[in-house]
Design a protein around this motif. Structure first.
Motif, PDB file in Angstrom:
ATOM      1  N   GLU A 115       0.749  -1.288   0.131  1.00  0.00           N
ATOM      2  CA  GLU A 115       0.039  -0.101  -0.051  1.00  0.00           C
ATOM      3  C   GLU A 115       0.862   1.199   0.029  1.00  0.00           C
ATOM      4  O   GLU A 115       0.391   2.175  -0.695  1.00  0.00           O
ATOM      5  N   ARG A 119       0.506   4.124  -2.697  1.00  0.00           N
ATOM      6  CA  ARG A 119       0.117   5.480  -2.302  1.00  0.00           C
ATOM      7  C   ARG A 119       1.030   6.371  -2.974  1.00  0.00           C
ATOM      8  O   ARG A 119       0.986   7.496  -3.612  1.00  0.00           O
ATOM      9  N   LEU A 122       0.793   6.852  -6.702  1.00  0.00           N
ATOM     10  CA  LEU A 122      -0.408   7.646  -7.088  1.00  0.00           C
ATOM     11  C   LEU A 122      -0.117   9.078  -6.886  1.00  0.00           C
ATOM     12  O   LEU A 122      -0.749   9.975  -7.504  1.00  0.00           O
ATOM     13  N   SER A 123       0.533   9.323  -5.712  1.00  0.00           N
ATOM     14  CA  SER A 123       0.987  10.732  -5.545  1.00  0.00           C
ATOM     15  C   SER A 123       1.821  11.491  -6.582  1.00  0.00           C
ATOM     16  O   SER A 123       1.782  12.650  -6.484  1.00  0.00           O
ATOM     17  N   HIS A 157     -10.382  -1.140  -1.333  1.00  0.00           N
ATOM     18  CA  HIS A 157      -9.478  -0.207  -0.844  1.00  0.00           C
ATOM     19  C   HIS A 157      -8.620   0.353  -1.721  1.00  0.00           C
ATOM     20  O   HIS A 157      -8.475   1.251  -2.049  1.00  0.00           O
ATOM     21  N   TYR A 158      -7.889  -0.650  -2.550  1.00  0.00           N
ATOM     22  CA  TYR A 158      -6.817  -0.179  -3.640  1.00  0.00           C
ATOM     23  C   TYR A 158      -7.772   0.486  -4.692  1.00  0.00           C
ATOM     24  O   TYR A 158      -7.267   1.557  -5.281  1.00  0.00           O
ATOM     25  N   LEU A 161      -8.722   3.795  -3.892  1.00  0.00           N
ATOM     26  CA  LEU A 161      -7.308   4.855  -3.778  1.00  0.00           C
ATOM     27  C   LEU A 161      -7.067   5.353  -5.308  1.00  0.00           C
ATOM     28  O   LEU A 161      -6.808   6.444  -5.705  1.00  0.00           O
ATOM     29  N   GLU A 164      -9.483   7.844  -6.744  1.00  0.00           N
ATOM     30  CA  GLU A 164      -9.403   9.081  -6.370  1.00  0.00           C
ATOM     31  C   GLU A 164      -8.200   9.803  -7.401  1.00  0.00           C
ATOM     32  O   GLU A 164      -8.409  11.214  -7.444  1.00  0.00           O
TER      33      GLU A 164
END
Length: 340
Positions: A115, A119, A122-123, A157-158, A161, A164
């Motif tokens: 995870e 993250r 993705l950021s 959950h993934y 994310l 988003e």
């Protein structure tokens, strides 16, 4: 004792019977036949929805590459695990079909994406930065290439994310049935209900001859025309699609695909338990499907090979053994006699 791969297993007799039944008279080409129409009804039951479009392929590589190419442009990227099948075993097919889309590889134990790494990736997406190769798709695999199963909660959950960050979510389900049986989830819970946009549902490893189903859910259905065009251009528009549809119908009838996966999973647990009785054996990953990843000492490897067992060396001095619907109790008994 063949533990080489579930693709080495024969097709289930029900599949062959369905092919014979479908081989009756003329039918329209390219998926416009009555058998493929019946398949859509069967999938509606399996997936608990009518909000999908479907395309049939004969191989997992074709289904993954075609599906991903509809959502990743040539100047974009696909986030996936570094051990994912699309990265390790498809000879650049996703890059080729997408016209140059890049795979951005992420780490994580058991071939499941970590995870923190997800993250972080993705950021970093910045579609306005000309030097960036921004991700457009998150690709997950269940079972993973290490035989582990993502639980539904983690997929959900993934997927949240990813959405988003405005990514499409792809699920490589070449061994989806094994993952469903292992986790107790339904096909709907592990796909569109969890936020998956495009599912490649595999039946070949479960007991079909060669049948993989690309399924587009919800808003992703807008790409169905592009999917068909890409299938035609790449030579993956089966003219007699009814024979692929017939295989799938046979597998879904009375949930045969799940029953066969349950047998394969059970045989893997039995084989793993036997191997782990040997003092030189160490499991590399938990057995959550029909694959065993294990370190074996040289003596046991030799005894197994001398007895005619087939299995493959894997990463980190380990070996992979795979069971299938056709792995019989007699095979497990023979393995027990060798392990001692």
């Amino acid at each position: 004792m063949d533990f080489s791969s579930d693709t080495s297993a024969p097709a289930h007799p029900k599949v062959l019977e369905a092919l014979v039944a479908a081989n009756d008279g003329n039918q329209p080409s390219y998926g416009n036949d009555a058998v493929t129409a019946q398949l859509r009804s069967a999938l509606s039951r399996v997936l608990e929805t009518d909000d999908f479009d479907v395309w049939l392929c004969a191989s997992g590589t074709a289904s993954n590459a075609l599906a991903l190419s509809c959502f990743c442009p040539p100047i974009g990227a696909i986030l996936c695990h570094e051990e994912a099948h699309i990265a390790r075993d498809e000879r650049g097919a996703p890059e080729f079909f997408s016209g140059g889309g890049k795979l951005q590889l992420l780490g994580g134990d058991g071939a499941q994406i970590d995870e923190t790494e997800l993250r972080s990736a993705l950021s970093r997406i910045d579609r306005g930065f000309v030097h960036e190769t921004p991700a457009h798709v998150l690709s997950l695999t269940n079972l993973t290439e290490s035989g582990t199963a993502y639980p539904v909660e983690q997929i959900r959950h993934y997927a949240a994310l990813a959405k988003e960050a405005d990514l499409t979510v792809h699920l490589d389900g070449a061994r989806l049935a094994n993952a469903l049986v292992s986790t107790g989830a339904s096909a709907a819970e592990m796909s569109w209900k969890a936020g998956v946009d495009v599912l490649c549902l595999g039946l070949t490893k479960t007991g079909a001859i060669g049948c993989e189903i690309i399924i587009l859910f919800g808003a992703a259905r807008a790409k169905f025309g592009a999917l068909k065009a890409r299938a035609k251009r790449s030579g993956h528009m089966p003219p007699k699609m009814r024979y692929l549809g017939a295989q799938a119908l046979a597998m879904f009838e009375d949930d045969l695909w799940l029953k066969l996966a349950a047998t394969a999973n059970q045989r893997a647990r039995e084989a793993s338990n036997l191997l782990c009785k040997h003092p030189g054996t160490k499991l590399v990953h938990p057995v959550q499907g029909n694959e065993i990843f294990v370190r074996l000492d040289e003596d046991l490897v030799k005894r197994l090979k001398d007895a005619g067992a087939t299995f493959y060396p894997w990463l980190d001095d380990s070996h992979r053994l795979v069971t299938s619907w056709a792995t019989g109790a007699d095979t497990i008994k023979r393995l027990a006699s060798i392990v001692g």
